[in-house]
Design an enzyme around this catalytic site. Structure first.
Site, PDB file in Angstrom:
ATOM      1  N   SER A   9       0.844  -1.195   0.000  1.00 23.80           N
ATOM      2  CA  SER A   9       0.000   0.000   0.000  1.00 23.80           C
ATOM      3  C   SER A   9       0.874   1.237   0.000  1.00 23.80           C
ATOM      4  O   SER A   9       1.717   1.413   0.889  1.00 23.80           O
ATOM      5  CB  SER A   9      -0.891  -0.002   1.241  1.00 23.80           C
ATOM      6  OG  SER A   9      -1.447   1.292   1.403  1.00 23.80           O
ATOM      7  N   HIS A  32      -1.244  -1.273  -4.190  1.00 20.68           N
ATOM      8  CA  HIS A  32      -2.539  -1.005  -3.566  1.00 20.68           C
ATOM      9  C   HIS A  32      -2.648   0.501  -3.324  1.00 20.68           C
ATOM     10  O   HIS A  32      -1.811   1.084  -2.625  1.00 20.68           O
ATOM     11  CB  HIS A  32      -2.609  -1.791  -2.256  1.00 20.68           C
ATOM     12  CG  HIS A  32      -3.899  -1.701  -1.520  1.00 20.68           C
ATOM     13  ND1 HIS A  32      -4.975  -2.518  -1.785  1.00 20.68           N
ATOM     14  CD2 HIS A  32      -4.288  -0.906  -0.495  1.00 20.68           C
ATOM     15  CE1 HIS A  32      -5.965  -2.239  -0.953  1.00 20.68           C
ATOM     16  NE2 HIS A  32      -5.571  -1.246  -0.162  1.00 20.68           N
ATOM     17  N   ASP A  34      -4.902   3.462  -1.859  1.00 19.74           N
ATOM     18  CA  ASP A  34      -6.005   3.729  -0.936  1.00 19.74           C
ATOM     19  C   ASP A  34      -6.610   5.099  -1.214  1.00 19.74           C
ATOM     20  O   ASP A  34      -5.993   6.126  -0.947  1.00 19.74           O
ATOM     21  CB  ASP A  34      -5.500   3.676   0.511  1.00 19.74           C
ATOM     22  CG  ASP A  34      -5.154   2.256   0.936  1.00 19.74           C
ATOM     23  OD1 ASP A  34      -6.054   1.401   0.898  1.00 19.74           O
ATOM     24  OD2 ASP A  34      -3.976   2.004   1.284  1.00 19.74           O
ATOM     25  N   MET A  36      -9.387   7.687  -0.181  1.00 25.22           N
ATOM     26  CA  MET A  36     -10.263   8.022   0.955  1.00 25.22           C
ATOM     27  C   MET A  36     -10.837   9.414   0.759  1.00 25.22           C
ATOM     28  O   MET A  36     -10.124  10.329   0.330  1.00 25.22           O
ATOM     29  CB  MET A  36      -9.465   7.980   2.264  1.00 25.22           C
ATOM     30  CG  MET A  36      -8.740   6.665   2.522  1.00 25.22           C
ATOM     31  SD  MET A  36      -7.961   6.702   4.145  1.00 25.22           S
ATOM     32  CE  MET A  36      -6.915   5.239   4.047  1.00 25.22           C
ATOM     33  N   HIS A  65      -8.297   0.657  -3.880  1.00 23.22           N
ATOM     34  CA  HIS A  65      -9.203   0.384  -2.750  1.00 23.22           C
ATOM     35  C   HIS A  65      -9.959   1.679  -2.474  1.00 23.22           C
ATOM     36  O   HIS A  65      -9.406   2.618  -1.913  1.00 23.22           O
ATOM     37  CB  HIS A  65      -8.368  -0.065  -1.540  1.00 23.22           C
ATOM     38  CG  HIS A  65      -9.174  -0.287  -0.298  1.00 23.22           C
ATOM     39  ND1 HIS A  65      -8.587  -0.406   0.949  1.00 23.22           N
ATOM     40  CD2 HIS A  65     -10.518  -0.427  -0.087  1.00 23.22           C
ATOM     41  CE1 HIS A  65      -9.532  -0.603   1.855  1.00 23.22           C
ATOM     42  NE2 HIS A  65     -10.709  -0.608   1.256  1.00 23.22           N
ATOM     43  N   MET A  67     -12.269   3.779  -0.576  1.00 22.03           N
ATOM     44  CA  MET A  67     -12.970   4.004   0.704  1.00 22.03           C
ATOM     45  C   MET A  67     -13.714   5.322   0.558  1.00 22.03           C
ATOM     46  O   MET A  67     -13.361   6.352   1.151  1.00 22.03           O
ATOM     47  CB  MET A  67     -11.944   4.033   1.850  1.00 22.03           C
ATOM     48  CG  MET A  67     -11.417   2.638   2.181  1.00 22.03           C
ATOM     49  SD  MET A  67      -9.892   2.682   3.124  1.00 22.03           S
ATOM     50  CE  MET A  67      -8.704   2.845   1.787  1.00 22.03           C
ATOM     51  N   MET A 136     -11.481  -6.590   5.308  1.00 19.75           N
ATOM     52  CA  MET A 136     -10.643  -5.642   6.050  1.00 19.75           C
ATOM     53  C   MET A 136     -10.264  -6.246   7.398  1.00 19.75           C
ATOM     54  O   MET A 136     -11.118  -6.740   8.139  1.00 19.75           O
ATOM     55  CB  MET A 136     -11.381  -4.316   6.269  1.00 19.75           C
ATOM     56  CG  MET A 136     -11.553  -3.471   5.015  1.00 19.75           C
ATOM     57  SD  MET A 136     -10.004  -3.025   4.195  1.00 19.75           S
ATOM     58  CE  MET A 136      -9.182  -2.037   5.447  1.00 19.75           C
ATOM     59  N   ASP A 174      -6.430  -6.740   4.269  1.00 15.69           N
ATOM     60  CA  ASP A 174      -5.820  -5.412   4.251  1.00 15.69           C
ATOM     61  C   ASP A 174      -5.876  -4.818   5.646  1.00 15.69           C
ATOM     62  O   ASP A 174      -6.962  -4.622   6.197  1.00 15.69           O
ATOM     63  CB  ASP A 174      -6.594  -4.535   3.255  1.00 15.69           C
ATOM     64  CG  ASP A 174      -6.023  -3.125   3.143  1.00 15.69           C
ATOM     65  OD1 ASP A 174      -4.912  -2.880   3.647  1.00 15.69           O
ATOM     66  OD2 ASP A 174      -6.700  -2.282   2.527  1.00 15.69           O
TER      67      ASP A 174
HETATM   68  O1  LIG Z   1      -6.867   0.408   3.506  1.00 16.23           O
HETATM   69  C1  LIG Z   1      -6.027   0.725   4.295  1.00 16.23           C
HETATM   70  C2  LIG Z   1      -6.392   1.502   5.513  1.00 16.23           C
HETATM   71  O2  LIG Z   1      -7.736   1.782   5.484  1.00 16.23           O
HETATM   72  C3  LIG Z   1      -4.566   0.382   4.030  1.00 16.23           C
HETATM   73  O3  LIG Z   1      -4.488  -0.320   2.822  1.00 16.23           O
HETATM   74  C4  LIG Z   1      -3.945  -0.430   5.135  1.00 16.23           C
HETATM   75  O4  LIG Z   1      -4.140   0.137   6.392  1.00 16.23           O
HETATM   76  C5  LIG Z   1      -2.469  -0.708   4.880  1.00 16.23           C
HETATM   77  O5  LIG Z   1      -1.643  -0.230   5.861  1.00 16.23           O
HETATM   78  P1  LIG Z   1      -0.926  -1.139   6.986  1.00 16.23           P
HETATM   79  O6  LIG Z   1      -0.365  -2.349   6.287  1.00 16.23           O
HETATM   80  O7  LIG Z   1       0.101  -0.245   7.542  1.00 16.23           O
HETATM   81  O8  LIG Z   1      -2.000  -1.530   7.979  1.00 16.23           O
HETATM   82 CO   LIG Z   2      -6.432  -0.467   1.606  1.00 13.53          CO
END
Ligand SMILES: O=C(CO)[C@H](O)[C@H](O)COP(=O)(O)O
Ligand SMILES: [Co+2]
Length: 220
Positions: A9, A32, A34, A36, A65, A67, A136, A174
């Protein structure tokens, strides 16, 4: 099952140097990304214009991803941009089957994500509409959180349903994935692993990817 995908990510990467950060993970299966919106989750990252630029320079396919609220409205544009895999949240989609079909029709793989407390059972009949189910393993919104072991039974139930029906849906996890937690997630049935801190938190992200892959494969 032998496939074990490691998708770092970029939430944990240096956002000022994204092109260089992408080159450091060229041995990953996908990157990946993210997205948001500060509505679906209490955090704001990046949107379509930045994703398009990442798409232009990335050495590996994109795994977006989303969100974001109102996924039905916004997700198809990510598929139109050429993103290989587009994952929306079930909790943010009014018509998840229609949306998954739209993503596939636009040439993307269709993924659907579930927050930790969202059960998988209401969605079992639509798994054939998906290429990937994202379970998740932290509350979405932030990197660097601890893996929630309470999600492991849901991963096991999803794996049993997928194997029982013979459909080829990947199970992605994730959040909080490390060389330790990847073992439990893989044993439960996950086969695509997102890791932010556990990749970019190391001086050599490519070596961290190889260690995660080896740990995941050994547990499958
Ligand atoms: O979707 C996510 C958070 O909403 C990220 O992809 C995820 O948190 C990755 O970070 P880490 O591996 O540090 O937890
Ligand atoms: Co993510």
């Amino acid at each position: 099952m032998t496939e074990c995908c490691i998708n770092p990510s970029i939430l944990s990467a240096d956002f000022v140097n994204l092109e260089a950060e992408l080159k450091r993970i060229s041995n990953a299966d996908a990157v990946h990304v993210d997205v948001m919106d500060n509505h679906f989750v209490p955090n704001l990252t990046l949107g379509l214009p930045v994703v398009e630029r990442i798409q232009a320079v990335s050495p590996v396919p994109l795994d977006a991803h989303l969100m974001i609220a109102d996924a039905d409205r916004w997700a198809p544009a990510y598929a139109d941009a050429g993103v290989a895999s587009v994952t929306f949240h079930a909790e943010a989609a009014m018509a998840p089957i229609k949306l998954a079909r739209e993503l596939r029709a636009r040439g993307a793989k269709a993924g659907m994500a579930l927050r930790p407390a969202t059960p998988v059972e209401p969605y079992l009949d639509m798994l054939s509409e998906l290429d990937m189910l994202l379970i998740m393993t932290v509350e979405p919104g932030f990197g660097g959180q601890s893996f929630l072991d309470v999600t492991l039974p849901k991963i096991r139930r999803a794996r049993a349903a997928i194997d029982g029906s013979g459909i080829g849906v990947a199970i992605q996890v994730d959040g909080g994935v490390t060389e330790e937690t990847i073992v439990r997630a893989a044993e439960a049935g996950a086969n695509v692993f997102v890791a932010g801190s556990a990749v970019y938190g190391h001086a050599d992200p490519a070596a961290a990817i190889e260690r995660l892959r080896a740990a995941g494969l050994a547990a499958m």
